[in-house]
Design an enzyme around this catalytic site. Structure first.
Site, PDB file in Angstrom:
ATOM      1  N   ARG A   1      -5.674  -7.532 -10.854  1.00  0.00           N
ATOM      2  CA  ARG A   1      -6.320  -8.844 -11.143  1.00  0.00           C
ATOM      3  C   ARG A   1      -7.143  -8.495 -11.429  1.00  0.00           C
ATOM      4  O   ARG A   1      -8.161  -7.470 -11.859  1.00  0.00           O
ATOM      5  CB  ARG A   1      -6.221  -9.709  -9.911  1.00  0.00           C
ATOM      6  CG  ARG A   1      -7.004  -9.185  -8.663  1.00  0.00           C
ATOM      7  CD  ARG A   1      -7.669 -10.111  -7.561  1.00  0.00           C
ATOM      8  NE  ARG A   1      -8.476  -9.619  -7.178  1.00  0.00           N
ATOM      9  CZ  ARG A   1      -8.226  -8.782  -6.089  1.00  0.00           C
ATOM     10  NH1 ARG A   1      -7.517  -8.679  -5.132  1.00  0.00           N
ATOM     11  NH2 ARG A   1      -9.539  -8.848  -5.234  1.00  0.00           N
TER      12      ARG A   1
ATOM     13  N   HIS B   1     -15.567  -6.904   5.267  1.00  0.00           N
ATOM     14  CA  HIS B   1     -14.787  -6.505   3.864  1.00  0.00           C
ATOM     15  C   HIS B   1     -15.096  -7.173   3.048  1.00  0.00           C
ATOM     16  O   HIS B   1     -14.289  -8.393   2.495  1.00  0.00           O
ATOM     17  CB  HIS B   1     -13.279  -6.699   4.611  1.00  0.00           C
ATOM     18  CG  HIS B   1     -13.100  -5.481   5.618  1.00  0.00           C
ATOM     19  ND1 HIS B   1     -12.494  -4.139   5.110  1.00  0.00           N
ATOM     20  CD2 HIS B   1     -12.796  -5.786   6.763  1.00  0.00           C
ATOM     21  CE1 HIS B   1     -12.558  -4.136   5.951  1.00  0.00           C
ATOM     22  NE2 HIS B   1     -12.430  -4.585   7.553  1.00  0.00           N
TER      23      HIS B   1
ATOM     24  N   GLU C   1      -3.347   7.261   8.619  1.00  0.00           N
ATOM     25  CA  GLU C   1      -4.523   8.061   7.745  1.00  0.00           C
ATOM     26  C   GLU C   1      -5.444   8.493   8.520  1.00  0.00           C
ATOM     27  O   GLU C   1      -5.775   7.837   9.253  1.00  0.00           O
ATOM     28  CB  GLU C   1      -5.052   7.293   6.619  1.00  0.00           C
ATOM     29  CG  GLU C   1      -4.018   6.938   4.896  1.00  0.00           C
ATOM     30  CD  GLU C   1      -5.195   6.032   4.153  1.00  0.00           C
ATOM     31  OE1 GLU C   1      -5.762   5.431   4.455  1.00  0.00           O
ATOM     32  OE2 GLU C   1      -3.676   5.815   3.164  1.00  0.00           O
TER      33      GLU C   1
ATOM     34  N   LYS D   1       0.498  -1.457   0.219  1.00  0.00           N
ATOM     35  CA  LYS D   1      -0.328   0.009   0.154  1.00  0.00           C
ATOM     36  C   LYS D   1       0.878   1.006   0.038  1.00  0.00           C
ATOM     37  O   LYS D   1       0.150   2.287  -0.487  1.00  0.00           O
ATOM     38  CB  LYS D   1      -1.020  -0.100   1.398  1.00  0.00           C
ATOM     39  CG  LYS D   1      -1.787  -0.988   1.401  1.00  0.00           C
ATOM     40  CD  LYS D   1      -3.030  -0.602   2.481  1.00  0.00           C
ATOM     41  CE  LYS D   1      -4.595  -2.243   2.007  1.00  0.00           C
ATOM     42  NZ  LYS D   1      -5.173  -1.161   3.370  1.00  0.00           N
TER      43      LYS D   1
HETATM   44  C1  MV4 Z   1      -9.876   2.975   5.110  1.00  0.00           C
HETATM   45  C2  MV4 Z   1     -11.217   3.396   5.619  1.00  0.00           C
HETATM   46  C3  MV4 Z   1     -11.443   4.663   6.207  1.00  0.00           C
HETATM   47  N1  MV4 Z   1     -10.597   5.742   5.521  1.00  0.00           N
HETATM   48  N2  MV4 Z   1      -9.460   4.378   4.504  1.00  0.00           N
HETATM   49  C4  MV4 Z   1     -11.039  -1.975   3.927  1.00  0.00           C
HETATM   50  C5  MV4 Z   1     -10.600  -2.093   2.616  1.00  0.00           C
HETATM   51  C6  MV4 Z   1      -9.035  -1.572   2.317  1.00  0.00           C
HETATM   52  N3  MV4 Z   1      -9.115  -1.276   0.680  1.00  0.00           N
HETATM   53  C7  MV4 Z   1      -9.405  -0.120   2.455  1.00  0.00           C
HETATM   54  N4  MV4 Z   1      -9.968  -0.068   3.866  1.00  0.00           N
HETATM   55  C8  MV4 Z   1     -10.771   1.133   4.026  1.00  0.00           C
HETATM   56  N5  MV4 Z   1      -9.854   2.433   4.370  1.00  0.00           N
HETATM   57  C9  MV4 Z   1      -9.513   5.783   5.662  1.00  0.00           C
HETATM   58  N6  MV4 Z   1      -8.368   6.157   5.241  1.00  0.00           N
HETATM   59  C10 MV4 Z   1     -11.780   2.623   5.166  1.00  0.00           C
HETATM   60  C11 MV4 Z   1     -12.179   0.988   4.602  1.00  0.00           C
HETATM   61  C12 MV4 Z   1     -13.533   0.226   5.012  1.00  0.00           C
HETATM   62  C13 MV4 Z   1     -13.780  -0.237   3.543  1.00  0.00           C
HETATM   63  C14 MV4 Z   1     -13.766   0.576   2.066  1.00  0.00           C
HETATM   64  C15 MV4 Z   1     -13.929  -0.068   1.942  1.00  0.00           C
HETATM   65  C16 MV4 Z   1     -15.131  -0.855   1.138  1.00  0.00           C
HETATM   66  C17 MV4 Z   1     -15.213  -1.429   2.606  1.00  0.00           C
HETATM   67  C18 MV4 Z   1     -15.004  -0.904   3.528  1.00  0.00           C
HETATM   68  C19 MV4 Z   1     -15.258  -1.603   5.107  1.00  0.00           C
HETATM   69  C20 MV4 Z   1     -14.829  -0.799   6.099  1.00  0.00           C
HETATM   70  C21 MV4 Z   1     -13.567   0.293   5.872  1.00  0.00           C
END
Ligand code: MV4
Length: 493
Positions: A291, A234, A199, A115
């Site tokens: 992917r 997730h 973050e 990341k």
């Molecule tokens: C975040 C966020 C809130 N703020 N980053 C979850 C999966 C990963 N790809 C990144 N994710 C998140 N990052 C910040 N700065 C909330 C999530 C997140 C989320 C993102 C996409 C789809 C579902 C989610 C469920 C919980 C948290």
């Protein structure tokens, strides 16, 4: 490429083989001992057993897969999703063996596989990022000061994590050091890499991802967005395209950012750039998945592009056959992931035998699956049975068709998430488009499914009751149970 090997199983292996066959390309399946009778094995022109059931002894063994290629004369490998699909070391081994991986370069996989390096690459193109640290946190006091600057709540993320693994929300400064320690040790044991960064926590985001496609000549296009906000821990539950919250202007901006993210690592093939969108409709880059994604069908439905064929064409060295301006969104598509899980029992995997398995058909319905009636769902792999995809001229029609298809779907022998999907489709927040990533935790309690069932049973009972009443009006007790349980069986026992 006249023959390709599909290094995967289940619905995605079948789906890839179908496109290959349409292109006149021969297919080779690989399978574990648990999948000897699986549909992907029967569908392929040839099949090679690569080991015992556990994926660590079969589908994850790159060497065996490369050996199977050399033995059968397959020139390319399609990795599908999961397993080896984002493994840069495997991508290198494939290349070294003189074979073609149908996917991006090992270098692109490596950059986007972390990341922090993904964010660093994307930053070179001024792609919006959530405020946070640009490097792994090493000095805890410095990090705490940075966190205070950013403002709480903040989110600690593992650089090597993905799909929500290794994330921790910190509500207040006094919890920071403790949470950092936990995050680092968690990341170390889960990924063998303790690097974490922080973050600002975006508390109620939409999860919007953009499909991209690049060739070997520097052409990169986006195929619009998928809204994947309805997820549970997730694990995505519903994906749709287009999103009901993007304006044409925002779509274009996010598309451009996604293309730039792909450009930042010289991306080739199909990839997905993940963003979150906050309540002000500001978007932020999260990561890139290198992917083909599970939910790619919704993009295929609204664009008319066969993403697997495009992947194969790019891997063969052909330029993209269309430009950005050739692409238009047509209609609306929704995907429901049908899992062998029991929503009434905390979504516990419910593997077993598919005693009844009848899929929905008719206008606007696509089912990508890998099972047949009578088959056992093996315990060794992902519990997803099928992807039920509906397509309509607009979102309303796509929802109506999804509900109709859920009602037609007949599965007995195991519990599934079909009824859960119907609950979502009928929920006011989903219908209005006013939801975020907390939809499931906010609105779903298992009792909803019981109510849903009761209402249907009551309706059936009333209908049948009325019919029976005419001919059995003198009979005291009418046993309508056989019909009653038949209906119940249509969803989950
Ligand atoms: C975040 C966020 C809130 N703020 N980053 C979850 C999966 C990963 N790809 C990144 N994710 C998140 N990052 C910040 N700065 C909330 C999530 C997140 C989320 C993102 C996409 C789809 C579902 C989610 C469920 C919980 C948290």
């Amino acid at each position: 490429m006249e023959k390709i090997l599909i290094a995967n199983r289940g619905e995605i292996a079948l789906r890839v083989m179908r496109s290959a066959r349409e292109m006149g390309i021969k297919t080779v399946a690989v399978f574990s001992e648990a999948d000897r009778n699986a549909l992907h094995v029967r569908y392929a022109d040839e099949a090679v057993c690569i080991g015992p059931a556990p994926s660590a002894q079969s589908y994850l063994l790159g060497e065996k897969i490369i050996d199977a290629c050399l033995k059968t004369g397959a020139q390319g490998i399609h990795p599908g999703y999961g397993f080896l699909s984002e493994n840069a070391a495997f991508a290198r081994q494939v290349k070294a063996a003189g074979l073609i991986l149908i996917g991006p370069s090992p270098e692109a996989m490596e950059i986007m596989g972390n990341k922090l390096s993904a964010k660093a690459a994307a930053l070179t193109y001024n792609i919006p990022m959530v405020p946070g640290t640009e490097e792994a946190v090493t000095d805890i006091d410095e990090a705490q000061n940075r966190a205070i600057e950013i403002g709480f709540p903040i989110l600690i993320k593992a650089a090597a994590g993905g799909g929500g693994k290794g994330m921790r929300i910190v509500e207040k400064a006094s919890d920071f050091i403790e949470q950092m320690d936990l995050a680092v040790s968690e990341a170390t044991s889960a990924f063998g890499d303790g690097s974490v960064f922080i973050e600002r926590y975006v508390s109620s985001p939409r999860h919007i991802e953009i499909q991209v496609l690049g060739d070997n000549y520097g052409n990169i296009v986006h195929l619009f967005e998928r809204d994947c906000s309805v997820q549970r821990r997730h694990q995505k539950v519903i994906e749709e395209a287009p999103s009901s919250v993007l304006s044409e202007e925002l779509r274009q901006k996010m598309g451009e950012s996604a293309v730039n993210a792909a450009r930042s690592c010289n991306y080739t093939g199909a990839g997905t750039v993940e963003f979150i969108l906050d309540e002000n409709l500001d978007f932020f880059f999260l990561e890139m998945n290198t992917r083909l994604q599970v939910e790619h069908p919704v993009t295929e439905m609204i664009t008319g592009i066969d993403l697997v064929k495009e992947q194969i064409r790019v891997a063969r060295g052909e330029p993209l056959s269309f430009t950005q301006s050739d692409l238009k969104i047509q209609g609306h598509a929704i995907e429901l992931r049908v899992y062998a899980e029991d929503p009434a029992n905390n979504f516990l995997p419910d593997i077993g035998n598919l005693q009844t398995y009848i899929t929905p058909k008719g206008p606007g319905i696509r089912v990508d699956d890998g099972f047949e009636q009578g088959m056992d769902i093996p315990i060794y792999y992902d519990p997803m049975i099928a992807k039920l995809v509906s397509y309509g001229k607009d979102r309303t029609e796509a929802i109506e068709r999804m509900i109709r298809a859920i009602d037609e779907y007949q599965i007995t022998g195991i519990q599934t998430t079909l009824g859960f999907g119907k609950f979502i489709m009928q929920h006011e927040a989903f219908i209005s488009g006013n939801f975020d990533t907390h939809f499931v935790s906010k609105y779903f309690v298992p009792e909803h499914l019981l109510i849903q069932e009761d209402e249907e049973e009551a309706m059936v009972a009333a209908l049948i009751g009325a019919t029976f009443m005419e001919s059995y009006s003198n009979t005291k007790s009418i046993n309508i149970n056989p019909v009653h349980s038949q209906w119940k069986n249509n969803r989950k026992e």
